[in-house]
Design an enzyme around this catalytic site. Sequence first.
Site, PDB file in Angstrom:
ATOM      1  N   LEU A   1       0.796  -1.215  -0.189  1.00 58.82           N
ATOM      2  CA  LEU A   1      -0.107  -0.623  -0.184  1.00 58.82           C
ATOM      3  C   LEU A   1       0.659   1.700  -0.117  1.00 58.82           C
ATOM      4  O   LEU A   1       2.349   0.926   0.519  1.00 58.82           O
ATOM      5  CB  LEU A   1      -1.350   0.041   1.306  1.00 58.82           C
ATOM      6  CG  LEU A   1      -2.073  -1.161   1.162  1.00 58.82           C
ATOM      7  CD1 LEU A   1      -2.683  -0.677   2.971  1.00 58.82           C
ATOM      8  CD2 LEU A   1      -2.017  -1.438   0.334  1.00 58.82           C
TER       9      LEU A   1
ATOM     10  N   GLY B   1       1.021  -5.369   0.714  1.00 58.98           N
ATOM     11  CA  GLY B   1       0.385  -5.641  -0.282  1.00 58.98           C
ATOM     12  C   GLY B   1       1.070  -5.974  -1.627  1.00 58.98           C
ATOM     13  O   GLY B   1       0.006  -6.613  -2.057  1.00 58.98           O
TER      14      GLY B   1
END
Length: 306
Positions: free
Chosen positions: A115, A160
């Site tokens: 992220l 992520g």
Amino acid sequence: MLLTLFESHTHFFLSMFQKMILTKIISNTLSLHKKQLIEWLPAVRYFSSPTNPLVNVDVNDKSGIAVVTMNRKPVNGLSLELFEAMSKALDDLENNRIRGAILTSSCPTVFSAGLDLNELYQPDKKRFKAFWTTFQDVWLKLYGSSFPTAAAINGHAPAGGCFLAISCEYRVMCPDYKIGLNETRLGIIAPIFLRASMRNTVSNREAEKALTLGTLYSTEDALKIGLIDEIAIYKVKAIERCENFLAQFNNVSSIARSFTKRSLRQKDLEELENCREEDFNIFWSNLIEPSVQKQIGDYMQSLKKK
Ligand SMILES: CCCCCCC/C=C/C(=O)SCCNC(=O)CCNC(=O)[C@H](O)C(C)(C)COP(=O)(O)OP(=O)(O)OC[C@H]1O[C@@H](n2cnc3c(N)ncnc32)[C@H](O)[C@@H]1OP(=O)(O)O
């Protein structure tokens, strides 16, 4: 249209009566088995996607396999815009009957740094809600896709980045990089869907250890615990291995395959579908804790100081 084609081709060979019977049979079959029909129709609808600078989709007309390349330099930080582009690309792939998709990166040493920390640090609630919702969409579409998926992990894949890779069905990684779910090291609680993808990849015990410790594994150690399936020396080779994996499905009924995948992943998908708002609320309240914000801020500084 299919019926018209059929009729024109058979015009000279069949009597009117034979034509009527056959047309009726095909018409019934079409309405009863629209989905099965896809199986024997030639796969001609492959497309080149309209260019999106953040996600490039390149479909091989012969194999029907799409290479989906994340392109957000320098590290493919997963921002709202990147998630939106991925979500759109996944919709296009789903609508175009591709035979499989390979997720990879245009950054030379990073698959994805996870992220985008700028989305997590001092977040604006409205933007963050859109960000998180689109992220959930991407996971639901990738993890639940009707086509088979693989990840050619041509660089580091923390947090992520690892998450995207384990949402695919197969992973080939290049040597000397790191992969893992290091969220707890940032003070972040792993969301429900991340846990599902991880448990679906490694044993429950390894998943628990990896998630609670926030371990980043070397390519070689990742292979040992089953976090990845193969090692390939270069990106091109990694893509080749992914293609080999996907090509195995050429001999398997695509309907049987996609239904089986769906039924194996259904529970995980429903788990998120049924609590999307709650998942957001939990993540948001954890994220805005002053101690978590400080940890993220310090972490961003440490990355910049390098
Ligand atoms: C989808 C997630 C599943 C759900 C989980 C929910 C919680 C998830 C949380 C996260 O994903 S948080 C993000 C966690 N990410 C990381 O911990 C990785 C951080 N980055 C790195 O370790 C390294 O950058 C790298 C990926 C190993 C690459 O190293 P390299 O030496 O090649 O590059 P750097 O010089 O470190 O970075 C270049 C440039 O990019 C900035 N940057 C790095 N990572 C991020 C990031 N995640 N978000 C935003 N920006 C990032 C870094 O600060 C450098 O910036 P400049 O100094 O050039 O301005």
